[in-house]
Each structure stands twice: as C-alpha cells, then as structure tokens.
Design a protein around this motif. Structure first.
Motif, PDB file in Angstrom:
ATOM      1  N   GLU A 293      70.624 -37.852  -2.380  1.00 11.10           N
ATOM      2  CA  GLU A 293      69.478 -37.489  -1.531  1.00 11.10           C
ATOM      3  C   GLU A 293      69.300 -38.425  -0.344  1.00 11.10           C
ATOM      4  O   GLU A 293      68.266 -38.397   0.318  1.00 11.10           O
ATOM      5  N   LYS A 294      70.308 -39.259  -0.084  1.00 14.46           N
ATOM      6  CA  LYS A 294      70.174 -40.171   1.050  1.00 14.46           C
ATOM      7  C   LYS A 294      70.141 -39.377   2.351  1.00 14.46           C
ATOM      8  O   LYS A 294      70.807 -38.340   2.459  1.00 14.46           O
ATOM      9  N   PRO A 295      69.382 -39.847   3.363  1.00 15.68           N
ATOM     10  CA  PRO A 295      69.394 -39.119   4.634  1.00 15.68           C
ATOM     11  C   PRO A 295      70.787 -39.151   5.269  1.00 15.68           C
ATOM     12  O   PRO A 295      71.518 -40.132   5.121  1.00 15.68           O
ATOM     13  N   ALA A 296      71.124 -38.088   5.947  1.00 10.84           N
ATOM     14  CA  ALA A 296      72.474 -37.979   6.510  1.00 10.84           C
ATOM     15  C   ALA A 296      72.625 -38.881   7.732  1.00 10.84           C
ATOM     16  O   ALA A 296      71.727 -38.958   8.563  1.00 10.84           O
ATOM     17  N   ARG A 297      73.768 -39.565   7.798  1.00  6.97           N
ATOM     18  CA  ARG A 297      74.053 -40.407   8.967  1.00  6.97           C
ATOM     19  C   ARG A 297      75.122 -39.710   9.803  1.00  6.97           C
ATOM     20  O   ARG A 297      76.113 -39.218   9.262  1.00  6.97           O
ATOM     21  N   VAL A 298      74.905 -39.673  11.091  1.00  4.81           N
ATOM     22  CA  VAL A 298      75.864 -38.957  11.945  1.00  4.81           C
ATOM     23  C   VAL A 298      77.157 -39.754  12.044  1.00  4.81           C
ATOM     24  O   VAL A 298      77.128 -40.952  12.370  1.00  4.81           O
ATOM     25  N   PRO A 299      78.319 -39.140  11.762  1.00  8.85           N
ATOM     26  CA  PRO A 299      79.577 -39.883  11.842  1.00  8.85           C
ATOM     27  C   PRO A 299      79.873 -40.357  13.273  1.00  8.85           C
ATOM     28  O   PRO A 299      79.469 -39.692  14.245  1.00  8.85           O
TER      29      PRO A 299
ATOM     30  N   ARG B  97      69.063 -30.366  10.753  1.00 10.44           N
ATOM     31  CA  ARG B  97      69.125 -30.694  12.176  1.00 10.44           C
ATOM     32  C   ARG B  97      70.551 -30.513  12.706  1.00 10.44           C
ATOM     33  O   ARG B  97      70.779 -29.881  13.731  1.00 10.44           O
ATOM     34  N   GLU B  98      71.524 -31.082  11.964  1.00  7.02           N
ATOM     35  CA  GLU B  98      72.925 -30.995  12.415  1.00  7.02           C
ATOM     36  C   GLU B  98      73.402 -29.544  12.442  1.00  7.02           C
ATOM     37  O   GLU B  98      74.028 -29.088  13.411  1.00  7.02           O
ATOM     38  N   TYR B  99      73.093 -28.837  11.362  1.00  4.08           N
ATOM     39  CA  TYR B  99      73.574 -27.451  11.244  1.00  4.08           C
ATOM     40  C   TYR B  99      72.981 -26.587  12.352  1.00  4.08           C
ATOM     41  O   TYR B  99      73.707 -25.892  13.075  1.00  4.08           O
ATOM     42  N   LEU B 100      71.669 -26.681  12.517  1.00  3.38           N
ATOM     43  CA  LEU B 100      71.012 -25.800  13.484  1.00  3.38           C
ATOM     44  C   LEU B 100      71.335 -26.198  14.925  1.00  3.38           C
ATOM     45  O   LEU B 100      71.430 -25.334  15.803  1.00  3.38           O
ATOM     46  N   THR B 101      71.529 -27.498  15.159  1.00  2.00           N
ATOM     47  CA  THR B 101      71.923 -27.933  16.510  1.00  2.00           C
ATOM     48  C   THR B 101      73.251 -27.276  16.890  1.00  2.00           C
ATOM     49  O   THR B 101      73.415 -26.737  17.991  1.00  2.00           O
ATOM     50  N   ASN B 102      74.182 -27.301  15.963  1.00  2.00           N
ATOM     51  CA  ASN B 102      75.497 -26.725  16.275  1.00  2.00           C
ATOM     52  C   ASN B 102      75.449 -25.205  16.362  1.00  2.00           C
ATOM     53  O   ASN B 102      76.161 -24.609  17.159  1.00  2.00           O
ATOM     54  N   ARG B 130      62.270 -32.327   5.829  1.00  2.00           N
ATOM     55  CA  ARG B 130      63.628 -32.400   5.246  1.00  2.00           C
ATOM     56  C   ARG B 130      64.699 -32.253   6.325  1.00  2.00           C
ATOM     57  O   ARG B 130      65.854 -31.973   6.029  1.00  2.00           O
ATOM     58  N   ILE B 131      64.309 -32.450   7.540  1.00  2.00           N
ATOM     59  CA  ILE B 131      65.190 -32.176   8.687  1.00  2.00           C
ATOM     60  C   ILE B 131      66.503 -32.963   8.650  1.00  2.00           C
ATOM     61  O   ILE B 131      67.536 -32.472   9.094  1.00  2.00           O
ATOM     62  N   ASP B 132      66.466 -34.183   8.097  1.00  2.00           N
ATOM     63  CA  ASP B 132      67.680 -35.011   8.112  1.00  2.00           C
ATOM     64  C   ASP B 132      68.328 -35.175   6.748  1.00  2.00           C
ATOM     65  O   ASP B 132      69.211 -36.011   6.569  1.00  2.00           O
ATOM     66  N   GLN B 133      67.872 -34.387   5.793  1.00  2.00           N
ATOM     67  CA  GLN B 133      68.499 -34.475   4.459  1.00  2.00           C
ATOM     68  C   GLN B 133      69.700 -33.554   4.380  1.00  2.00           C
ATOM     69  O   GLN B 133      69.678 -32.458   4.950  1.00  2.00           O
ATOM     70  N   PHE B 138      69.376 -29.192  -1.520  1.00  2.00           N
ATOM     71  CA  PHE B 138      68.330 -28.176  -1.415  1.00  2.00           C
ATOM     72  C   PHE B 138      68.498 -27.118  -2.507  1.00  2.00           C
ATOM     73  O   PHE B 138      69.605 -26.839  -2.955  1.00  2.00           O
ATOM     74  N   SER B 139      67.376 -26.489  -2.863  1.00  2.00           N
ATOM     75  CA  SER B 139      67.468 -25.358  -3.792  1.00  2.00           C
ATOM     76  C   SER B 139      68.009 -24.154  -3.022  1.00  2.00           C
ATOM     77  O   SER B 139      68.072 -24.171  -1.784  1.00  2.00           O
ATOM     78  N   LYS B 140      68.366 -23.095  -3.764  1.00  2.00           N
ATOM     79  CA  LYS B 140      68.926 -21.909  -3.108  1.00  2.00           C
ATOM     80  C   LYS B 140      67.935 -21.331  -2.097  1.00  2.00           C
ATOM     81  O   LYS B 140      68.299 -20.962  -0.979  1.00  2.00           O
ATOM     82  N   GLY B 141      66.668 -21.290  -2.504  1.00  2.00           N
ATOM     83  CA  GLY B 141      65.644 -20.723  -1.624  1.00  2.00           C
ATOM     84  C   GLY B 141      65.484 -21.550  -0.355  1.00  2.00           C
ATOM     85  O   GLY B 141      65.309 -20.993   0.738  1.00  2.00           O
TER      86      GLY B 141
END
Lengths: 542, 245
Positions: A293-299, B97-102, B130-133, B138-141
């Motif tokens: 569950e750690k926050p994602a770090r941008v590579p 954030r990463e997914y939606l940005t791309n 939860r923007i940066d997790q 995440f659950s399926k929903g």
C-alpha cells in the motif's frame, strides 16, 4: 447407504497431515498442463510450444558450454563446473512464475480442500519435473562431449547424468525449504526476483565464459586452463560432492563427499515428504497475496521522458504526447513489475562488468565484443518485455484509444531506448573512443545506435504486438536466442568491416562506412513503417 | 439533436473460425439515446462492442459512429467514444494519477486539462485521497470507478458501456445512473450492453435484443414489454428467447 454404513460418497475433507496422492497427481497435472502445454501466441496466433522452446534454449546453452571442455584440466573440473551451472540454473530457474500464474496457483491451493503437505508434495514433484527438463536439456550435450574430450565411458556418462539429476533435485528442494522458512522475515517476491537475476546472470555469464573459452580453443591457446578439482573451497560445495560421486577416486576425502551427497539427497527427500513444512506453506501463500500500500513513486526513466518532451522545439519530435503516454506506461509498469525489472537488470550488470574488465584488465578484443553482445541482448529482451505485462488484458486501452501504430512504435522505441539500450550504447561509445581514433569511434558508435534502431524495428515487424498486450514469458525463446546470436554476428562483422575500411582506405573508407550506416538507417525507417502498419492492423484478442 | 443517427451498424458479420458470432446485425442509435443492448451469455454483445470500439474488425459489414466508419477512420471514431470494457481491467501497478494522466495524453488532452479533470473526477467518485496509491490494492469496484473516469475524462460524444456497473457499490451505481441520464440530456449517446435486464429497463430509452448473433427485437422498453403481452420486460424477453430457441 451401503452395508458398511458409508454413503458411498467420498469425504471432501482430507485427513490432516497426510499426503493424498490422488490430489498430488491432480495438482501436478494441472500445473504441468497449464505451464507446458502448447498454446497460441496472443498477437500473432502462432502456436507456442513451451517445452520445445525450453529444450532448444537450454540445449543451445549446453552446446555453448562444451567450449569449456578444453579449458578444464581434467574431467573432474569440467563436471564440477557443469554441475555448478546446472544446479544454479535449476535452483534459480525453478521459480520464475508470473504474477498471473502465481495467483492462479494460490487460488487453486487455498480454495480447495488440499492439505498443505499434499500441496507441498505436488509442488515438489512439479519442480522435479521442471528441474529434470532444465538439467537434462542443458547437460546432455556437455556430458556426451566428455567421451571425446576426457575419454569417459558411456556408463560413466550415464552415472554422471543420474547424479546430476539427483543433485539438482536435492539442491532445489533445499532452496525451496529455505524460501518457505524465510517467507516469515523476507518479502517472497524479492527472493524470487533475486533468484531470477541470478538465473540470468548464471546463464548469460556462462555464455560469456564459454565464448572466452571457445576463443582460446580456436586460437589453440594452452595453459590457461580451469582447475576446480584441487580447490578446497570448490570441493566444500554440493556440486563437487555429486560430480565426484561416481568418477572420483576412492580416497578418504572423496568418500566424505560421497556421504555428504547421500545425506543431502536423503534430507531433501525427507523434507519433501515427511517434514512438517506444510505449516509454513500457508504463510508463503499469504505473503504472496499481501498487497503493497505504499504510495507510488514515479520511476526516474518516466521523469526523463517527460523532461525530454518538454524541451523546446525538439521535445515534441523526440517524445510526442501520445508516444510519451505509451512510453510512460511501459516504463512505469516494467519498472514496478518484478519479472521485467529483473530481466533488464542482469544484462546491464554484465555490460558494466565487461566494461570494467575491458577498462582495467586491458582486454581489447573480447570485452568490447561482449559489451556489444550483451547490449543487444538487453535491447532484444527489452523489445520482448515492452510487449508483455502481467495485466495484458488491460491493453484494450491502446486498441480503443485514438492512437495510430506509428505512435505506439515511437512510444515503445522510446521506452526501449531509454531503459534497455542507453547504457550499453554509452559504454560501447566510451569503449570505442578509448580504443580507436575519434572519427572511427564516432562512426562505430553511430553504427551501433543505428543497428539498435533496426533491431527494434525488426523485432516489431517479425513479432508485432501492441505494448503490454502479451502474457509474460519467464524465459527467452529459442528463436529470440538465435536472433541475438545472429544479430551479434552481423554486428561484429559490420564493426570489423568499418575498422578494416577506415584502416586500409582512409577517407574513402570513412565515406563508404558512412554510406553503409546511412543505408542501414534508411532500412530502419522502412522497417519502422512496416511495423507501424502491422501493429495498426492487429486486433485485440483477449 | 434527437433523431440524428450517431451509431450505425450495417450488416455486421463476425466469424471466429467456424463459429458465427454476429449474423447480419443492422442497427441505428440516435443522438441522446441511452440504448440498451441485451442478450444472454455468448449472444454476441461483447463482440459487437469490440467492433464498435475498433478492438476487432468485422468479417463483413461496417460500423459508423457520428457518420465515420470504424474501418476507414478508426482514429476519429476512437477519439469520439468513451469505452468501459466488460473486464474492467486496467494496469493496476499504476496509480490513478499516472493511469489517467496517460489516458488523457492518448486522447490528446492538454496538460492543463488533464491536471484539472483528474482531481475533479476522482472527487466525484470519492477517490481523491487515493490518487497516488497503486491500484493493485484497490477493490474491484474501486478499480471500476477509475475505468469510468478513463472513459469519461475526454468528454466523448458516444459512450459505449459493457456491463459498466459490475463491482460498483449501491451508492456509486446510483451516481452512475444519474450520470448516464445527465449525459443523455446533454445530447450524448450511450450504448449500454448488459444482461441485467432490470437496470436496462430503468436506464434505457430503447433497446435491442440479441440472440445467438442475430438481432431478434428492437424497440422502446414499453414496446418490448408489450410485445408478448407481459407485465415485465424480463418476462417478455424470456418469451422472446424461448420463441427463438
């Protein structure tokens, strides 16, 4: 109801702590059929034969290994080297399961009424089968070669093979036990990852060693032989115990080694069938499923792509927005995903190692060639890795978004170039500038880059796939391996031709070489277009 | 503008080896409609949607979105649709954030627009914290909510949904239904495929029924309900399928 009072329906709950061999058989069959049955390539629809690929790739590595035969002083040293490499490959190669298959296995094990000891026995047998294939395919050719290089009898060869199989099983069983125990303290994914790195280091390092040995053989060099049988440190390790079991002398020290080999095999069998490892197996399963569950770090590579895209004027040319999105996704996923991350790490380590050898040991011939070779290996693996993902079904995104094949190719190339080719290309350039006059070094370095571009395009033309759309493959295919060798040969010949032309023809040679590189560049452009065309026509097949 | 055809399926056939998945499917959906696409498992709903979204090509026939053919102008068509696939799968090693940005970049949205839209949409679906997790936790929903945002953030003219409510909680389903009604009122067209007839009955204005690759009925919910003199749409469709069988 029957006369004995039973209902005639088998009990669903197994007896705790007892191995149910019917369940073992079912599990083994499930695992083996899932893993080894021929399947369909998701993008091309071609038939894929995992066993055939394994036989070919391990067989070719085994053939390479024969190069070491002449370099070893005696049969014992050769066998110790062969057993060591085989054991290492078996230990590290027995674990590379993709996330999908791991989850599938976990679901099968956890949701069914299977006693943990039964599950472990099934896992052991599956492993034994996998180890058997790896060990057999890799070792058969080198073992047979001992008949000519060391005058071994056929019975000796058969005995050595038996000991090799037993030893590989024992060592793998012990390593599996160690993993199950260490799952309490360490992240299992990391242990598996480390095992994969070591597997690739062993196989690629062995190829490099074999090439060096084969070169010595070709040049009829003597005296620089490998002697392992007299080293106490080597004889303290299990490969030496099994290697010398049948072929070693009947002295006290070798007899102690024989006893050690028997004890090790017995211990492995007990661990597989009797020791209560099953209690720990659910721990392993739980840890496999534990989320991070750690926050994602941008590579860093993604940040680099974004910086490149922001460069005024040329930024949009280097990394157009759509290509940047593709590259960012590929780089982020391959950076966070164990199989991809480790597959790219190993050739990079080897490139650096050979660069250091070339620099400090003054090797002017083999090291630069090996840097180039491993650079291409990294590049070709990169071409495969950007097409694969543990979430390959999520690639619907690229098929449904308004992105043409050209942008997909550019994105993939950007990711491949930055992550898999930039470092080897840099080291090749440095090596060339240290070795040749600046103009020649520049030509060769540009030639290497252009060749790299052609390789990327060629792999995308021959095996077109939308980025991240294929299931992960833990091993390089035979075709891929052959392709690597072929490309390295062509590249070496090209390099020799450029050096020869510049050396003998002066300015004319430089002009001819530059023209050749320009032609190669044009060919790369043409291949790029063809690849974009093919990718545009692909359908989403999940 | 109502009455203007936005989705047109023209004599679509799709064969998988020896199996005919779609057999001469012809259909028109007008602007502002929420169009239900119903059928049993294996009827060909997902195949139709894959053709509409350009994931696969029809064996014969053509599909037009806003007057453009998916075969000859695939990029223009893809740019005008938002798609929620049945699988709901996404690259879950990425954060929202990463997914939606791309995704925004793939749809050629400006960086400024991406930066504004992502927090807005995450707020709407109660995912802002939860923007940066990484989405793998995440659950399926919750993942499905991100798939919704990915389909909507470029403000498409046509929305193509394949079982879009799968895995969502009751509250989010209510949100999603409101959203669909709002989009339809704004003149956007929604092609809604599902086998959950009660949801289709509540949300859709018109629907088509698919059976073994063939269209066996098209009409408004009331027309379909009245067709077999049944009280509920479910009963009516059951009768229709039985007749076909």
């Amino acid at each position: 109801m029957k006369s004995d009072g039973s209902t005639g329906v088998a009990s669903l709950a197994p007896r705790a702590g007892v191995i149910d061999w019917r369940q073992v058989r079912a599990l083994v069959e499930l695992h083996l059929k899932q893993g080894l049955r021929p399947g369909m390539h998701a993008a091309t629809g071609a038939r894929v034969h995992p066993i055939r690929q394994l036989v070919f790739s391990m067989g070719v590595l085994g053939l390479f290994f024969i190069g070491n035969a002449k370099a070893c002083v005696d049969l014992q040293s050769f066998l110790i080297l062969l057993f060591s490499v085989t054991f290492a490959m078996a230990v590290f190669g027995a674990m590379p399961e993709t996330l999908d298959s791991r989850r599938r296995n976990v679901e099968v094990l956890v949701s069914k009424p299977v006693d943990s000891r039964t599950a472990l026995a099934a896992r052991t047998l599956t492993l034994f089968y996998s180890i058997g294939i790896i060990a057999t395919c890799f070792s058969v050719a080198p073992l047979i070669s001992t008949h000519w290089f060391f005058s071994s009898s056929w019975s000796q060869i058969g005995g050595a093979y038996l000991m090799l199989a037993l030893g590989a099983f024992s060592v793998v069983m012990l390593s599996l036990t160690a993993i199950i125990y260490s799952a309490r303290w360490f992240n299992v994914d990391k242990i598996r990852g480390l095992a994969q790195v070591l597997f690739i280091i062993v196989s690629l390092g062995m190829t490099g060693l074999s090439l060096v040995s084969a070169r010595g053989l070709a040049l009829q060099r003597r005296g620089s032989s490998i002697s392992l049988s007299s080293s106490m440190a080597v004889r303290f390790a299990p490969p030496a115990w099994f290697a010398g079991f049948l072929s070693g002398p009947l002295d006290l020290y070798t007899n102690i080694e024989r006893i050690a080999a028997i004890l090790l095999t017995g211990l492995a069998i007990i661990m597989a069938l009797r020791l209560d490892l099953g209690k720990r197996y659910p721990d392993l399963v739980e840890r496999l499923l534990a989320p991070d569950e750690k926050p994602a770090r941008v590579p860093a590579s993604v940040l680099l792509v974004e910086r490149l895209g922001r460069i005024p004027v040329i930024g949009e040319l280097i990394a157009p927005r759509q290509a940047m999105a593709v590259a960012s996704m590929v780089l982020t996923l391959t950076g966070r995903e164990v199989v991809s991350r480790l597959s790219s790490l190993t050739p990079r380590l080897l490139v650096i190692a050979f660069f250091a050898i070339g620099l400090f040991a003054g090797d002017q011939t083999i090291s630069p060639l090996l840097i180039g070779f491993y650079g291409y290996i990294n590049l070709i693996s990169g071409c495969d890795l950007v097409k694969q993902s543990p979430r390959s079904e999520a690639s619907w995104l690229f098929s449904s978004a308004p992105v043409d094949g050209g942008q997909l190719i550019r994105g993939a190339r950007l990711a491949i170039g930055l992550k898999y080719f930039a470092l080897p290309a840099l080291l090749v350039a440095v090596t060339m500038f240290l070795r040749h006059p600046p103009l020649l070094a520049l030509l060769v370095s540009i030639g290497y880059l252009v060749m790299g571009r052609c390789i990327v395009a060629l792999t995308l033309v021959t095996k077109p796939a939308v980025p991240l759309s294929l299931e992960q493959q833990p091993a390089q295919t035979f075709l891929g391996f052959t392709f690597m060798i072929g490309i390295s040969l062509v590249s070496t010949i090209g390099y020799a031709l450029v050096v020869f032309a510049v050396d003998k023809l002066g300015s004319l040679g430089i002009g001819l070489s530059a023209a050749g590189i320009a032609f190669l560049s044009l060919a790369g452009y043409g291949l790029d277009r063809a690849a974009a065309n093919r990718i545009s026509r692909l359908e989403y097949t999940r | 503008m109502a009455g203007e055809p936005v989705i047109e399926l023209r004599n679509i056939y799709k064969d998988y080896a020896a199996t005919r998945a779609l057999n001469d499917v012809c259909l028109t959906v007008d602007r502002g409609e929420v169009f239900g696409y119903i059928g049993a498992n294996g009827a060909g709903k997902t195949t139709t949607i894959k053709i509409l979204t350009g994931l696969i090509k029809p064996t014969a026939g053509d599909a037009l979105i806003c007057g453009k053919s998916i075969l000859t102008s695939p990029l223009e068509v893809k740019g005008s649709i938002g798609y929620i696939p049945e699988s709901g799968s996404l690259f879950d090693k990425l954060s929202p954030r990463e997914y939606l940005t791309n995704i925004g970049r793939l749809y050629r949205l400006s960086d400024a627009a991406i930066k504004t839209k992502i927090p807005e949409w995450l707020e709407y679906f109660e995912l802002a914290d939860r923007i940066d997790q990484r989405m793998e936790v995440f659950s399926k929903g919750t993942k499905q909510k991100v798939v919704w945002i990915a389909a909507l953030m470029h403000d498409p003219e046509v929305l193509i949904f394949d079982e879009p409510l799968s895995g969502l909680d009751v509250e989010t389903i209510a949100h999603a239904k409101d959203l669909m009604k709002r989009y339809a009122a704004e003149g956007k067209t929604i092609f809604y495929s599902s086998h959950l007839i009660d949801v289709v009955e509540k949300v859709c204005t018109r629907l088509a029924v698919l059976h073994k690759g063939r269209l066996v009925g098209v009409g408004t919910v009331e027309e379909m309900r009245a067709r077999n003199g049944s009280l509920s749409l479910e009963e009516s469709l059951m009768k229709l399928w039985q007749d076909q069988a």
